[in-house]
Structures are given as structure tokens and as C-alpha cells.
Design an enzyme around this catalytic site. Structure first.
Site, PDB file in Angstrom:
ATOM      1  N   GLN A  41       0.859  -0.887  -0.189  1.00 52.78           N
ATOM      2  CA  GLN A  41      -0.028   0.486  -0.166  1.00 52.78           C
ATOM      3  C   GLN A  41       0.570   0.984  -0.542  1.00 52.78           C
ATOM      4  O   GLN A  41       0.652   2.326  -0.644  1.00 52.78           O
ATOM      5  CB  GLN A  41      -1.146  -0.151   0.951  1.00 52.78           C
ATOM      6  N   ARG A  50       0.546   9.689  -8.999  1.00 60.86           N
ATOM      7  CA  ARG A  50      -1.280   8.702  -8.571  1.00 60.86           C
ATOM      8  C   ARG A  50      -1.988  10.051  -7.813  1.00 60.86           C
ATOM      9  O   ARG A  50      -3.371  10.465  -6.834  1.00 60.86           O
ATOM     10  CB  ARG A  50      -0.760   7.824  -8.232  1.00 60.86           C
ATOM     11  N   GLY A  74     -12.696  -1.497  -2.724  1.00 59.45           N
ATOM     12  CA  GLY A  74     -11.088  -1.248  -2.627  1.00 59.45           C
ATOM     13  C   GLY A  74     -10.591  -0.439  -2.118  1.00 59.45           C
ATOM     14  O   GLY A  74      -9.672   0.424  -2.721  1.00 59.45           O
ATOM     15  N   GLU A  96     -12.961  -2.949   1.498  1.00 57.39           N
ATOM     16  CA  GLU A  96     -11.534  -3.817   0.400  1.00 57.39           C
ATOM     17  C   GLU A  96     -11.956  -5.231   1.392  1.00 57.39           C
ATOM     18  O   GLU A  96     -11.999  -5.494   1.617  1.00 57.39           O
ATOM     19  CB  GLU A  96     -10.892  -3.152   1.917  1.00 57.39           C
ATOM     20  N   GLU A 125     -18.475  -7.113  -4.530  1.00 57.71           N
ATOM     21  CA  GLU A 125     -19.470  -8.069  -5.096  1.00 57.71           C
ATOM     22  C   GLU A 125     -20.263  -8.979  -4.297  1.00 57.71           C
ATOM     23  O   GLU A 125     -21.395  -9.451  -3.945  1.00 57.71           O
ATOM     24  CB  GLU A 125     -18.813  -9.554  -6.185  1.00 57.71           C
ATOM     25  N   GLU A 139      -9.075   3.602  -6.936  1.00 55.42           N
ATOM     26  CA  GLU A 139      -8.032   3.385  -7.994  1.00 55.42           C
ATOM     27  C   GLU A 139      -7.685   2.205  -8.699  1.00 55.42           C
ATOM     28  O   GLU A 139      -6.947   0.942  -7.395  1.00 55.42           O
ATOM     29  CB  GLU A 139      -7.108   4.166  -6.988  1.00 55.42           C
ATOM     30  N   GLU A 148      -5.079  -7.056 -14.158  1.00 57.51           N
ATOM     31  CA  GLU A 148      -5.891  -6.987 -12.555  1.00 57.51           C
ATOM     32  C   GLU A 148      -7.256  -7.260 -12.452  1.00 57.51           C
ATOM     33  O   GLU A 148      -7.632  -7.520 -12.030  1.00 57.51           O
ATOM     34  CB  GLU A 148      -4.754  -6.279 -11.492  1.00 57.51           C
TER      35      GLU A 148
HETATM   36  C1  LIG Z   1      -4.457  -0.219  -6.199  1.00 51.49           C
HETATM   37  S1  LIG Z   1      -5.233  -0.877  -5.123  1.00 51.49           S
HETATM   38  C2  LIG Z   1      -6.021   0.871  -4.592  1.00 51.49           C
HETATM   39  C3  LIG Z   1      -5.800   1.490  -2.784  1.00 51.49           C
HETATM   40  C4  LIG Z   1      -6.330   2.483  -2.467  1.00 51.49           C
HETATM   41  N1  LIG Z   1      -7.825   3.092  -2.664  1.00 51.49           N
HETATM   42  C5  LIG Z   1      -5.116   3.527  -2.753  1.00 51.49           C
HETATM   43  O1  LIG Z   1      -6.183   4.279  -3.654  1.00 51.49           O
HETATM   44  O2  LIG Z   1      -4.174   3.478  -2.523  1.00 51.49           O
HETATM   45  C6  LIG Z   1      -6.834  -1.536  -4.727  1.00 51.49           C
HETATM   46  C7  LIG Z   1      -7.322  -2.240  -3.538  1.00 51.49           C
HETATM   47  O3  LIG Z   1      -8.489  -2.675  -4.056  1.00 51.49           O
HETATM   48  C8  LIG Z   1      -8.877  -4.274  -3.432  1.00 51.49           C
HETATM   49  N2  LIG Z   1      -9.687  -4.621  -4.433  1.00 51.49           N
HETATM   50  C9  LIG Z   1      -9.767  -5.404  -5.161  1.00 51.49           C
HETATM   51  N3  LIG Z   1     -10.087  -5.834  -6.483  1.00 51.49           N
HETATM   52  C10 LIG Z   1     -11.375  -5.534  -4.855  1.00 51.49           C
HETATM   53  C11 LIG Z   1     -13.057  -6.479  -4.691  1.00 51.49           C
HETATM   54  N4  LIG Z   1     -12.848  -7.264  -5.716  1.00 51.49           N
HETATM   55  N5  LIG Z   1     -13.186  -5.931  -3.372  1.00 51.49           N
HETATM   56  C12 LIG Z   1     -13.046  -5.168  -2.485  1.00 51.49           C
HETATM   57  N6  LIG Z   1     -11.561  -4.745  -2.235  1.00 51.49           N
HETATM   58  C13 LIG Z   1     -11.253  -5.600  -3.980  1.00 51.49           C
HETATM   59  C14 LIG Z   1      -7.707  -4.246  -3.284  1.00 51.49           C
HETATM   60  O4  LIG Z   1      -7.681  -5.954  -2.121  1.00 51.49           O
HETATM   61  C15 LIG Z   1      -6.854  -2.842  -3.174  1.00 51.49           C
HETATM   62  O5  LIG Z   1      -6.096  -2.806  -1.496  1.00 51.49           O
END
Ligand SMILES: C[S@@+](CC[C@H](N)C(=O)[O-])C[C@H]1O[C@@H](n2cnc3c(N)ncnc32)[C@H](O)[C@@H]1O
Length: 379
Positions: A41, A50, A74, A96, A125, A139, A148
Site C-alpha cells: 500500500q 497518482r 478497494g 476492502e 461483489e 483506484e 488485474e
Molecule cells: C490499487 S489498490 C488501491 C488502494 C487505495 N484505494 C489507494 O488508492 O491507495 C486496490 C485495492 O482494492 C482492493 N480490491 C480489489 N478488488 C476488490 C474487490 N473486488 N473488493 C474489495 N476490494 C478489492 C485490493 O485489495 C486493494 O487493496
């Protein structure tokens, strides 16, 4: 507070993503697990391009957040949810999938937003919210935008939880492709030759020392090495002068209306013109940008762009994806390239991509060079 979250661990249910059945435990082990670590993170939180883009998008457009309900898909460390709260949101649902949710909850509390931001651990979901929201912020972008396949989850959230008048943050996304030069092409070729040379020494030694002839494995080993060294796209932060021709858009996405079906693949026929004097075409570079424009009915007061294009001044953790040619081809200013690009999800793992790229080069003299077609893997 009326919302439920399913913990991910131990939940062996399968989900459907873009028509593919995904075993959640396998997906967790392959994809989500790294997001559960603070170091990962932190890498994203240290990406100034970003961070500044999302920060400015939220705080230059407070009218989208003030008194509104927001869903952060997420939330990771919770950063975007916290900003939405600081910008005046009435309620923020921060969802999350990983145990990072526990750190996010702590961070929210430490920043006095526990009455506004509700962190929910679970896959978006599976989560049920008590109301629809005015804004979805996320993001979700992977390498070359779509790696991804996290945008599937954002689309699912949008279709279930965004009010008809709602806005998406970001609102638009584009993928770009451009011809490039790089010494990486020579380096990868020489690494590949080294690996194959080493294999033949290994064959001799195994025969001499242990009496077994392993040469029957040369073909599969060679295929494996070719894929690894020559066909896997590379992460790189290119200098703009390594881009040797015009860049073209290969995909445009309106985040408010796009469907999962629309992003299952990318198909584009584009042209590019070589802009550098005598140079070597070593391959193609792919990158993306996203925009924060609000919606037609509820536009941004200040439009913000987040770009991952090659830049002299800035770089991002996404960099660019580089698809190398072996061997490079000599080209000159004014040569025209007709490129067919196609990208599909890997059948083995819906979060990885496979690319086919073919190109025809017409020199300024009118002469056509032998066209080529290459396959690449975005791993
Ligand atoms: C690229 S990171 C962004 C984290 C944060 N929003 C930031 O901008 O710093 C994406 C996050 O989304 C979570 N994530 C991805 N798919 C998800 C889902 N289907 N449901 C919940 N969380 C999800 C991942 O575990 C990850 O922590």
C-alpha cells in the site's frame, strides 16, 4: 450500520468474472494477498503523480462530495475514503477485500472520521450497502490499465450501488500505444542466448556425470525461455526521447457506461509515423491515462488528468509496458506504421493479459518492409 461484509479467507465460493469462473481462494492467493501488506500500500501511497491527481480531483471538486454519499471500491489503506470524508461527504462506505481493512479502520479513527467513513471488510461483489451512493471513487488501474481486471469489480459496484445521477471517480480512461527504442531489446536477447547456452552445458554435464540424456527436453525448455525473455512485456519508465513515433489511442472508456463485455478485450488498428531521424524500432510502449471530469449532468469544476505517459519530470509506479521486437528494425523519419493490436485475458488467469501485435512498415520511398506478427504476455 446496516451493511454486511463477507471476510475473504476461508470463503471458497466461486465468482464469475467476464464469463470466467474464478475460485476465490485461488484469486486471493494469486492476487489479493499482496494488497494485505502495508509495504505494498505504501508503494502506491508514495506515487506522487497518482496521489496528487486523486487529491486534486477530490479537493478541487468538493461540490461532488460535500454532503454526499460515497463508495470507495478497494479502499486499501483508506486514503481515498478519508479524503472524501475530509471533503465533506456525509457518509463514505470504504470496502476492502483484504485484512488491510483493519489498518484502514484504525487510520479513519486516528483522523477523526469514524462517524463518516465506514470500513467494510469483504469483496465488493458480496457486500450489501444500506443505500445507493452519489459517488464511486476507486483506484482500480493495473499495468497498461486493464491488467488485474479490477475494473470488473468497479463496474459491478456501479451497477448495484450508484444512483442514476451519480458520478464516477475517475470518469474516463484511455490506453495508448507508441513505437519506441530501448537497449532492453539487446539485453533480453543476450540474456536469452545466455540461458540457452547454459542449458546445453547442463545437458553435457548431466550426461557425463549422471548418465542421463536430457536433450529431449530442449524444445519445451527453449519455448519456456523464449516466453520468459522475449515474449513477456516489461515494466519500464521510458524517457520521452525513447518514443520514436506518434502515439495513438487504442481504447477509450467511459466509466459511467462501459460494461465488462466492453473491456474483455482490446482491438485496435492504428497508424503511427516515425518522428525520429535514423533509429531502431525496438518495440512498442503502452500506457494509459484517466480523467476526472464528473458527468455530463454534474461536471467537474476542475478537470484532472492522471497520466502514465513517458515524462522527463515524473514517473509512476505503473511506468509503461514495453513489447520488444527481436531483432529491432531500422526505421527513418516519415516511415509509416500500420499496427494491429489485440489484447485478451489469459485463459489460465483472468487478471493477466495476452497481446497480439502485427505491424506493416511503409518507408518514405514507398517500399513495404516484411510485416511481422508477435505474441506477448502481460504477466
Ligand atoms: C490499487 S489498490 C488501491 C488502494 C487505495 N484505494 C489507494 O488508492 O491507495 C486496490 C485495492 O482494492 C482492493 N480490491 C480489489 N478488488 C476488490 C474487490 N473486488 N473488493 C474489495 N476490494 C478489492 C485490493 O485489495 C486493494 O487493496
Amino acid at each position: 450500520m446496516g451493511s454486511t461484509g463477507n471476510g475473504f479467507a476461508g470463503d471458497r465460493a466461486a465468482t464469475i468474472s467476464g464469463g470466467t469462473v474464478v475460485d476465490k481462494d485461488v484469486d486471493f492467493a494469486n492476487y489479493f494477498c499482496t494488497y494485505g501488506f502495508l509495504y505494498h500500500q505504501k508503494e502506491m501511497l508514495c506515487d506522487r503523480v497518482r496521489m496528487d491527481s486523486y487529491y486534486n480531483a477530490v479537493f478541487d471538486n468538493k461540490h461532488h462530495f460535500d454532503g454526499k454519499t460515497v463508495l470507495d471500491v478497494g479502499t486499501g489503506s483508506g486514503i481515498l475514503a478519508i479524503w472524501a470524508g475530509q471533503a465533506g461527504a456525509r457518509k463514505v462506505y470504504a470496502v476492502e477485500a483484504t485484512k488491510m481493512s483493519e489498518h484502514a479502520r484504525e487510520l479513519v479513527k486516528a483522523n477523526n472520521l469514524q462517524d463518516v467513513v465506514e470500513v467494510i471488510e469483504g469483496s465488493i461483489e458480496d457486500v450489501t450497502l444500506p443505500e445507493k451512493v452519489d459517488v464511486i471513487i476507486s483506484e482500480w488501474m493495473g499495468y497498461f490499465l486493464l491488467r488485474e481486471s479490477m475494473f470488473d469489480s468497479v463496474i459491478c459496484a456501479r451497477d448495484r450501488w450508484l444512483k442514476p445521477t451519480g458520478v464516477m471517480y475517475p470518469s474516463n480512461a484511455r490506453m495508448w500505444l507508441a513505437p519506441m527504442r530501448s537497449r532492453l531489446a539487446d539485453q533480453k536477447m543476450s540474456d536469452h542466448e545466455g540461458a540457452m547456452g547454459d542449458w546445453f552445458c547442463f545437458l553435457d554435464e548431466t550426461k557425463t556425470n549422471y548418465g542421463v540424456d536430457m536433450s529431449v527436453l530442449t524444445k519445451p525448455f527453449s519455448e519456456e525461455q523464449k516466453k520468459y525473455y522475449l515474449q513477456t512485456s516489461l515494466w519500464n519508465n521510458l524517457h520521452p526521447n525513447q518514443v520514436v513515433g506518434t502515439a495513438a489511442i487504442i481504447k477509450e472508456i467511459d466509466c459511467l457506461t462501459v460494461t465488462v463485455n466492453d473491456i474483455l478485450n482490446v482491438r485496435a488498428s492504428i497508424s503511427s509515423s516515425i518522428s525520429a531521424e535514423e533509429t531502431r524500432l525496438c518495440g512498442f510502449a503502452g500506457w494509459f491515462d484517466v480523467h476526472f471530469r464528473g458527468s455530463k449532468e454534474n461536471p467537474a469544476q476542475q478537470e484532472i488528468e492522471l497520466t502514465t505517459a513517458p515524462s522527463e519530470d515524473y514517473s509512476t509506479h505503473w511506468g509503461q509496458q514495453v513489447f520488444l521486437l527481436h531483432p529491432p528494425i531500422s526505421v527513418s523519419k516519415g516511415d509509416d506504421l500500420n499496427i494491429n493490436f489485440s489484447m485478451d485475458r489469459s485463459k489460465q488467469n483472468h487478471r493477466l493479459m495476452e497481446v497480439e501485435l502485427s505491424c506493416e512498415i511503409k518507408q518514405t520511398s514507398g517500399k513495404l518492409l516484411l510485416p511481422f506478427r508477435n505474441k506477448f504476455y502481460i504477466e
